[in-house]
Scaffold this motif. Sequence first.
Motif, PDB file in Angstrom:
ATOM      1  N   ARG A 196      36.923  34.332  37.426  1.00 59.30           N
ATOM      2  CA  ARG A 196      38.047  34.696  36.554  1.00 59.30           C
ATOM      3  C   ARG A 196      38.252  36.199  36.641  1.00 59.30           C
ATOM      4  NH1 ARG A 196      38.862  31.359  31.403  1.00 59.30           N
ATOM      5  NH2 ARG A 196      39.698  30.095  33.104  1.00 59.30           N
ATOM      6  N   LEU A 197      39.388  36.587  37.218  1.00 57.67           N
ATOM      7  CA  LEU A 197      39.697  37.986  37.436  1.00 57.67           C
ATOM      8  C   LEU A 197      40.546  38.516  36.290  1.00 57.67           C
ATOM      9  CD1 LEU A 197      39.486  36.479  40.330  1.00 57.67           C
ATOM     10  CD2 LEU A 197      40.534  38.555  41.222  1.00 57.67           C
ATOM     11  N   ALA A 209      49.502  33.278  43.228  1.00 63.63           N
ATOM     12  CA  ALA A 209      48.636  32.198  43.699  1.00 63.63           C
ATOM     13  C   ALA A 209      48.715  32.091  45.216  1.00 63.63           C
ATOM     14  CB  ALA A 209      49.042  30.878  43.042  1.00 63.63           C
ATOM     15  N   GLY A 210      47.557  31.883  45.842  1.00 65.20           N
ATOM     16  CA  GLY A 210      47.477  31.810  47.296  1.00 65.20           C
ATOM     17  C   GLY A 210      46.993  33.095  47.939  1.00 65.20           C
ATOM     18  N   ASP A 211      46.968  34.205  47.185  1.00 66.55           N
ATOM     19  CA  ASP A 211      46.453  35.461  47.736  1.00 66.55           C
ATOM     20  C   ASP A 211      44.966  35.334  48.042  1.00 66.55           C
ATOM     21  OD1 ASP A 211      48.906  36.610  47.542  1.00 66.55           O
ATOM     22  OD2 ASP A 211      48.481  37.822  45.771  1.00 66.55           O
ATOM     23  N   LYS A 212      44.533  36.042  49.076  1.00 68.14           N
ATOM     24  CA  LYS A 212      43.130  36.031  49.460  1.00 68.14           C
ATOM     25  C   LYS A 212      42.368  37.114  48.693  1.00 68.14           C
ATOM     26  CE  LYS A 212      43.634  32.804  52.539  1.00 68.14           C
ATOM     27  NZ  LYS A 212      43.038  31.468  52.349  1.00 68.14           N
ATOM     28  N   ILE A 213      41.119  36.834  48.387  1.00 67.11           N
ATOM     29  CA  ILE A 213      40.240  37.818  47.772  1.00 67.11           C
ATOM     30  C   ILE A 213      38.961  37.909  48.613  1.00 67.11           C
ATOM     31  CG2 ILE A 213      41.143  37.303  45.484  1.00 67.11           C
ATOM     32  CD1 ILE A 213      38.447  35.904  44.913  1.00 67.11           C
ATOM     33  N   ARG A 214      38.233  38.995  48.410  1.00 68.35           N
ATOM     34  CA  ARG A 214      36.984  39.192  49.138  1.00 68.35           C
ATOM     35  C   ARG A 214      35.899  39.617  48.176  1.00 68.35           C
ATOM     36  NH1 ARG A 214      34.806  43.763  52.043  1.00 68.35           N
ATOM     37  NH2 ARG A 214      36.751  44.926  51.744  1.00 68.35           N
ATOM     38  N   VAL A 215      34.735  39.004  48.310  1.00 65.81           N
ATOM     39  CA  VAL A 215      33.573  39.359  47.511  1.00 65.81           C
ATOM     40  C   VAL A 215      32.567  40.008  48.442  1.00 65.81           C
ATOM     41  CG1 VAL A 215      31.795  38.546  45.919  1.00 65.81           C
ATOM     42  CG2 VAL A 215      33.997  37.378  46.003  1.00 65.81           C
ATOM     43  N   ASP A 216      32.160  41.210  48.119  1.00 67.21           N
ATOM     44  CA  ASP A 216      31.220  41.940  48.967  1.00 67.21           C
ATOM     45  C   ASP A 216      29.903  41.183  49.048  1.00 67.21           C
ATOM     46  OD1 ASP A 216      30.003  43.785  50.483  1.00 67.21           O
ATOM     47  OD2 ASP A 216      30.073  45.429  49.048  1.00 67.21           O
ATOM     48  N   PHE A 227      34.993  34.947  51.200  1.00 69.02           N
ATOM     49  CA  PHE A 227      36.423  35.013  50.958  1.00 69.02           C
ATOM     50  C   PHE A 227      36.841  33.834  50.075  1.00 69.02           C
ATOM     51  CE2 PHE A 227      35.540  37.134  54.919  1.00 69.02           C
ATOM     52  CZ  PHE A 227      36.278  38.306  54.828  1.00 69.02           C
ATOM     53  N   GLY A 228      37.866  34.066  49.295  1.00 70.47           N
ATOM     54  CA  GLY A 228      38.366  33.027  48.405  1.00 70.47           C
ATOM     55  C   GLY A 228      39.868  33.111  48.271  1.00 70.47           C
ATOM     56  N   THR A 229      40.407  32.235  47.436  1.00 70.99           N
ATOM     57  CA  THR A 229      41.853  32.141  47.235  1.00 70.99           C
ATOM     58  C   THR A 229      42.149  32.083  45.747  1.00 70.99           C
ATOM     59  OG1 THR A 229      42.036  30.887  49.300  1.00 70.99           O
ATOM     60  CG2 THR A 229      43.929  30.832  47.801  1.00 70.99           C
ATOM     61  N   ILE A 230      43.159  32.808  45.321  1.00 67.84           N
ATOM     62  CA  ILE A 230      43.587  32.755  43.922  1.00 67.84           C
ATOM     63  C   ILE A 230      44.324  31.441  43.694  1.00 67.84           C
ATOM     64  CG2 ILE A 230      45.094  33.804  42.207  1.00 67.84           C
ATOM     65  CD1 ILE A 230      44.452  36.502  43.387  1.00 67.84           C
ATOM     66  N   ASP A 231      43.834  30.680  42.718  1.00 65.56           N
ATOM     67  CA  ASP A 231      44.430  29.375  42.424  1.00 65.56           C
ATOM     68  C   ASP A 231      45.518  29.457  41.357  1.00 65.56           C
ATOM     69  OD1 ASP A 231      42.638  28.174  44.183  1.00 65.56           O
ATOM     70  OD2 ASP A 231      41.106  28.002  42.635  1.00 65.56           O
ATOM     71  N   LEU A 232      45.310  30.306  40.363  1.00 60.74           N
ATOM     72  CA  LEU A 232      46.215  30.309  39.214  1.00 60.74           C
ATOM     73  C   LEU A 232      46.286  31.716  38.648  1.00 60.74           C
ATOM     74  CD1 LEU A 232      47.872  28.791  37.017  1.00 60.74           C
ATOM     75  CD2 LEU A 232      45.702  28.424  35.801  1.00 60.74           C
ATOM     76  N   VAL A 233      47.510  32.153  38.351  1.00 63.16           N
ATOM     77  CA  VAL A 233      47.745  33.414  37.654  1.00 63.16           C
ATOM     78  C   VAL A 233      48.329  33.069  36.293  1.00 63.16           C
ATOM     79  CG1 VAL A 233      48.945  35.624  37.675  1.00 63.16           C
ATOM     80  CG2 VAL A 233      48.120  34.636  39.822  1.00 63.16           C
ATOM     81  N   TYR A 234      47.617  33.434  35.242  1.00 67.35           N
ATOM     82  CA  TYR A 234      48.074  33.083  33.896  1.00 67.35           C
ATOM     83  C   TYR A 234      49.270  33.948  33.512  1.00 67.35           C
ATOM     84  CZ  TYR A 234      43.769  30.408  33.399  1.00 67.35           C
ATOM     85  OH  TYR A 234      42.755  29.492  33.579  1.00 67.35           O
ATOM     86  N   ALA A 244      43.521  35.820  36.165  1.00 66.81           N
ATOM     87  CA  ALA A 244      43.731  34.902  37.288  1.00 66.81           C
ATOM     88  C   ALA A 244      42.417  34.211  37.612  1.00 66.81           C
ATOM     89  CB  ALA A 244      44.266  35.630  38.513  1.00 66.81           C
ATOM     90  N   ASP A 245      42.518  32.992  38.134  1.00 65.71           N
ATOM     91  CA  ASP A 245      41.356  32.217  38.559  1.00 65.71           C
ATOM     92  C   ASP A 245      41.357  32.116  40.072  1.00 65.71           C
ATOM     93  OD1 ASP A 245      40.533  31.836  35.982  1.00 65.71           O
ATOM     94  OD2 ASP A 245      41.425  29.846  35.771  1.00 65.71           O
ATOM     95  N   ALA A 246      40.167  32.257  40.668  1.00 64.31           N
ATOM     96  CA  ALA A 246      40.026  32.176  42.124  1.00 64.31           C
ATOM     97  C   ALA A 246      38.853  31.274  42.467  1.00 64.31           C
ATOM     98  CB  ALA A 246      39.826  33.565  42.731  1.00 64.31           C
ATOM     99  N   THR A 247      38.976  30.609  43.600  1.00 63.72           N
ATOM    100  CA  THR A 247      37.919  29.744  44.111  1.00 63.72           C
ATOM    101  C   THR A 247      37.335  30.371  45.362  1.00 63.72           C
ATOM    102  OG1 THR A 247      39.023  27.765  43.261  1.00 63.72           O
ATOM    103  CG2 THR A 247      37.351  27.445  44.958  1.00 63.72           C
ATOM    104  N   VAL A 248      36.005  30.455  45.417  1.00 68.54           N
ATOM    105  CA  VAL A 248      35.290  31.015  46.565  1.00 68.54           C
ATOM    106  C   VAL A 248      34.340  29.951  47.081  1.00 68.54           C
ATOM    107  CG1 VAL A 248      33.733  32.814  47.384  1.00 68.54           C
ATOM    108  CG2 VAL A 248      35.459  33.356  45.654  1.00 68.54           C
ATOM    109  N   GLU A 249      34.492  29.569  48.336  1.00 71.93           N
ATOM    110  CA  GLU A 249      33.618  28.564  48.923  1.00 71.93           C
ATOM    111  C   GLU A 249      32.217  29.133  49.125  1.00 71.93           C
ATOM    112  OE1 GLU A 249      34.233  25.465  49.436  1.00 71.93           O
ATOM    113  OE2 GLU A 249      36.340  25.555  48.843  1.00 71.93           O
TER     114      GLU A 249
END
Length: 331
Positions: A196-197, A209-216, A227-234, A244-249
């Motif tokens: 949760r960002l 939604a759909g933007d990519k994020i990166r976790v060091d 790497f992950g993807t933003i699923d939902l922007v409140y 915003a919520d993001a999913t990281v595999e």
Amino acid sequence: MRMRWTMSGAVAAWLLGAVAAHAAATLTVAETRISDEKAVFATVESISVVPARARIGGTVVALKVREGDSVTRGQEIAAIGDDKLTLQMNSLDAQIQALQAQATQAQIDYDRTSGLVERGTLPRTKLDEARTALNVAENNLRAKTAERSVVQQQFKEGQVLSPDDGRVLKKMITVGSVVLQGDPIVTVAQQHYKLRLRVPERHARVLKAGDKIRVDGSEFGDQMAKFGTIDLVYPQIEDGRVVADATVEGLPQYFVGDRLRVLISGGERPAFVIPAKFITTEFGIDYVHLGEPGKTMAVPVQRGREHPTQEMPDGLEILSGLRPGDRLVQP
């Protein structure tokens, strides 16, 4: 002839391997658009936190989990006992025994009456009365047996079961606590986590939604970034921040509520990004090699910040020293 053909095949295979190695060691520089990353903090949250509730009232006689334990759907978490259920069960067992005796006697009376009616000793109305008495006795026995099944089911419902796979976050009770039907016993966080960002509101217009994020990778003790993807922007801004919520595999098992440093896109810009393996450093100056394999020229470059991607895990931005079309050779 066979030996000569085999040697020719070996030479051809070696030449193909050498060509492939040379091809893999070169790179043509091309300008690409990259995300201008901004660092924000994200909180590890469970997709859902659900309570495991008591299905009957009574006293907690056993608690089989503690905070942090992993549980599976349907696993027994606690046991609730009620002395009244035991008393009801004993009472119903006695009543069933009595009704079984009545049903047995009614069957005997019916058989005897049936024989006497066939011989003409008794009128047929007596047979109807005996049949009615037998039916009543059997129905009473079935009703009492069903009532006992209800109490037996209440015994089974004394087991508090996990509603889903996950981890126990908090215990609400201890052994010996008195609970009512529907009271929460523990809370279980589902095993799938999300990030949760909370992003400053000035980025609200570019965050979607759909933007990519990166976790060091250093956030979870690994060399490789995830790497992950933003699923939902409140749609609501809270305290000047967009949520915003993001999913990281492949996100490891974290404490729920743990904070991680996450890089998000703050817009795009053109840049040169090359693998770090094409750069050498001598006397504090970074160089790349231009030309063809076996005939290269060292050119100084100014490196920028690391920009890893899923396709280029060791990506590095080059600020100056390269032009589109330059052919890099790995040293």
